[in-house]
Design an enzyme around this catalytic site. Structure first.
Site, PDB file in Angstrom:
ATOM      1  CG  ASP A  21     105.070 -32.071 -30.881  1.00 16.51           C
ATOM      2  OD1 ASP A  21     104.540 -33.010 -31.500  1.00 16.51           O
ATOM      3  OD2 ASP A  21     104.424 -31.169 -30.336  1.00 16.51           O
TER       4      ASP A  21
ATOM      5  CD  GLU B 142     101.332 -28.327 -30.385  1.00 19.82           C
ATOM      6  OE1 GLU B 142     100.202 -28.379 -30.911  1.00 19.82           O
ATOM      7  OE2 GLU B 142     101.818 -29.256 -29.707  1.00 19.82           O
TER       8      GLU B 142
ATOM      9  CG  HIS C 202      97.640 -31.450 -26.862  1.00 17.28           C
ATOM     10  ND1 HIS C 202      97.859 -32.345 -27.886  1.00 17.28           N
ATOM     11  CD2 HIS C 202      96.732 -32.018 -26.041  1.00 17.28           C
ATOM     12  CE1 HIS C 202      97.093 -33.413 -27.685  1.00 17.28           C
ATOM     13  NE2 HIS C 202      96.408 -33.237 -26.571  1.00 17.28           N
TER      14      HIS C 202
ATOM     15  CG  ASP D  17     103.019 -32.831 -26.783  1.00 20.03           C
ATOM     16  OD1 ASP D  17     102.594 -33.025 -25.629  1.00 20.03           O
ATOM     17  OD2 ASP D  17     102.287 -32.509 -27.732  1.00 20.03           O
TER      18      ASP D  17
END
Length: 222
Positions: free
Chosen positions: A21, A23, A161, A166
């Site tokens: 994942d 960000e 998040h 996540d």
């Protein structure tokens, strides 16, 4: 952006994989940057290793991005740049199948861009996108965000998040979705492992691979 050779989106469950994942500073694939990369390595359905790193994007993090993921300019001020961070992630992932939520439309595009710009390399790992998996396995849900899926399976979404949280959440969701998928009849492309979908052609309906145009396998409807 230069067209690259990409991995195929798979449908069938695998027990060994890497969930990842990102960000980012925003949703623009061209101008926004990665500020966190996390991943968990899974063997036989269980997490065996983790990877997580903050990234200095070389640009200010907008307030709306911080509002979502909680990552500030101060937090990434001394963090490695994207070259060092991506090199670490790619080494961690190796040739494993990648698993993630909405990665086909978002995360992988950032990875493809940075890998080409920084290393002139293609990232050709096959992948499984749990967004598509959820739509197939849980059609009754109105929304298919990762937190929606977690709520359905009563999996904690605390810390959502942030990339590593996540990843942990998505790994549990993936395994839970796979348990449902076993009872759903899905036509699998024998050439690439993608899902076969109904298509309309000049001579009527047929089954075509969802990885088209990368895979052009077709078969008549039975």
């Amino acid at each position: 952006m230069e067209e690259q050779r990409k991995g195929k989106r798979l449908v069938k469950y695998v027990a060994d994989y890497v969930v990842f994942d990102l960000e980012t500073t925003g949703t623009n694939i061209i101008s926004d940057g990665i500020i966190e990369i996390s991943a968990v390595k899974v063997r036989k359905g269980s997490i065996t290793d983790t990877f997580s790193i903050l990234v200095n994007p070389g640009q200010s993090i907008p307030y709306y991005a911080t509002a979502v993921n909680g990552i500030t300019d101060e937090m990434v001020a001394e963090a490695p740049d994207i070259k060092e961070a991506l090199e670490g992630f790619l080494k961690f992932a190796g040739e494993d199948i990648l698993v993630g939520h909405n990665i086909q439309s978002f995360d992988l595009k950032f990875i493809y861009r940075e890998a080409m710009e920084l290393f002139s390399m293609e990232v050709a790992n096959d992948y499984i996108d749990t967004l598509y998996m959820s739509r197939s396995c849980l059609p009754q849900l109105k929304h298919h965000k990762l937190v929606d899926i977690a709520e359905y399976f009563q999996i904690s979404s605390e810390g959502a998040h942030r990339a590593l949280n996540d990843c942990m959440m998505n790994q549990k969701c993936f395994e839970a979705l796979a348990a449902i998928q076993k009872n759903i009849k899905i036509e699998i492309c024998p050439r690439c492992g993608g899902e076969m979908k109904r298509r309309n052609g000049k001579f009527g309906e047929f089954l075509g691979c969802s990885n088209f145009p990368g895979c052009r396998y077709t078969t008549p409807l039975k």
